[in-house]
Design an enzyme around this catalytic site. Structure first.
Site, short mmCIF file in Angstrom:
data_model
loop_
_atom_site.label_atom_id
_atom_site.label_comp_id
_atom_site.label_asym_id
_atom_site.label_seq_id
_atom_site.Cartn_x
_atom_site.Cartn_y
_atom_site.Cartn_z
N ASP A 90 -6.42 -86.34 -9.22
CA ASP A 90 -6.41 -84.88 -9.36
C ASP A 90 -7.82 -84.35 -9.10
O ASP A 90 -8.82 -84.94 -9.54
CB ASP A 90 -5.95 -84.50 -10.77
CG ASP A 90 -5.54 -83.05 -10.87
OD1 ASP A 90 -4.35 -82.76 -11.06
OD2 ASP A 90 -6.44 -82.17 -10.77
N ASN B 75 5.29 -80.58 -14.75
CA ASN B 75 5.47 -79.18 -15.12
C ASN B 75 6.50 -78.54 -14.19
O ASN B 75 6.47 -78.77 -12.98
CB ASN B 75 4.14 -78.44 -15.03
CG ASN B 75 3.13 -78.94 -16.05
OD1 ASN B 75 3.48 -79.20 -17.21
ND2 ASN B 75 1.89 -79.12 -15.63
N SER C 150 1.46 -75.14 -10.86
CA SER C 150 0.65 -74.36 -9.92
C SER C 150 0.85 -74.81 -8.48
O SER C 150 0.43 -74.10 -7.56
CB SER C 150 -0.83 -74.42 -10.30
OG SER C 150 -1.29 -75.76 -10.27
N HIS D 145 5.33 -83.34 -8.66
CA HIS D 145 4.28 -84.32 -8.92
C HIS D 145 4.34 -84.76 -10.36
O HIS D 145 4.59 -83.96 -11.26
CB HIS D 145 2.88 -83.75 -8.59
CG HIS D 145 2.61 -82.38 -9.13
ND1 HIS D 145 3.13 -81.25 -8.56
CD2 HIS D 145 1.88 -81.96 -10.20
CE1 HIS D 145 2.73 -80.18 -9.26
NE2 HIS D 145 1.98 -80.59 -10.27
P1 5GP Z 1 0.46 -78.36 -11.86
O1 5GP Z 1 -0.44 -77.29 -12.42
O2 5GP Z 1 1.31 -77.81 -10.74
O3 5GP Z 1 1.26 -79.10 -12.88
O4 5GP Z 1 -0.50 -79.46 -11.25
C1 5GP Z 1 -1.15 -79.28 -10.04
C2 5GP Z 1 -2.38 -80.15 -10.07
O5 5GP Z 1 -2.87 -80.26 -8.76
C3 5GP Z 1 -3.52 -79.59 -10.92
O6 5GP Z 1 -3.85 -80.51 -11.95
C4 5GP Z 1 -4.66 -79.39 -9.92
O7 5GP Z 1 -5.93 -79.71 -10.46
C5 5GP Z 1 -4.28 -80.30 -8.79
N1 5GP Z 1 -4.73 -79.89 -7.48
C6 5GP Z 1 -4.69 -78.62 -6.96
N2 5GP Z 1 -5.17 -78.62 -5.71
C7 5GP Z 1 -5.53 -79.91 -5.42
C8 5GP Z 1 -6.10 -80.52 -4.26
O8 5GP Z 1 -6.36 -79.89 -3.24
N3 5GP Z 1 -6.34 -81.86 -4.33
C9 5GP Z 1 -6.04 -82.59 -5.46
N4 5GP Z 1 -6.33 -83.89 -5.41
N5 5GP Z 1 -5.50 -82.03 -6.56
C10 5GP Z 1 -5.26 -80.71 -6.54
#
Ligand code: 5GP
Ligand code: ZN
Length: 116
Positions: A32, A89, A97, A102
């Site tokens: 992440d 999530n 987000s 994932h």
């Molecule tokens: P969510 O908020 O959808 O459960 O998790 C999305 C995750 O993706 C977040 O923890 C965020 O830090 C991560 N993330 C967002 N953009 C990128 C990216 O460009 N590269 C990586 N490796 N992680 C990302």
């Protein structure tokens, strides 16, 4: 199968860089970009699936592979014995987000419960 506007589809396709820790024909895992724990890895299907709510019964083998990869990553990262959390999530209230399924694999510190 692949959505050109999707961040994680582009990472899976190698169009955008990531710190990859696993790759096979169906699933990849990468660190992440904003880790919330000493170990914070995301496990994703190569196929574009918006969230866990969009999994079909027939996707069982894919989901079990994702969980098996999460466990393999945990072993490799040295958190299998201390414990870890697998989180996915779904939707706004959960804080999703990125609209590409994932699994967060979080470990290396004590987790609180319930999550915030
Ligand atoms: P969510 O908020 O959808 O459960 O998790 C999305 C995750 O993706 C977040 O923890 C965020 O830090 C991560 N993330 C967002 N953009 C990128 C990216 O460009 N590269 C990586 N490796 N992680 C990302
Ligand atoms: Zn996608």
């Amino acid at each position: 199968m692949v959505s050109p506007d999707c961040l994680f589809c582009r990472i899976a396709a190698g169009e955008l860089p990531s710190s990859q820790v696993h790759a096979d024909d169906q699933v990849i895992a990468f660190r992440d970009i904003a880790p919330k724990a000493p170990v914070h890895v995301l496990v994703i299907p190569r196929r574009h699936i918006p969230s866990a709510a969009d999994l079909a019964v027939d996707d069982g083998p894919l989901l079990s592979r994702m969980v098996a990869v999460a466990a393999e990553v945990a072993r490799h990262e040295g958190i299998a014995d201390s414990g870890y959390r697998i989180v996915t999530n779904v939707g706004a209230d959960a804080g999703q987000s990125v609209a590409h399924l994932h699994l967060h694999v979080l470990g290396g510190r004590r987790m609180t419960w319930p999550p915030g």
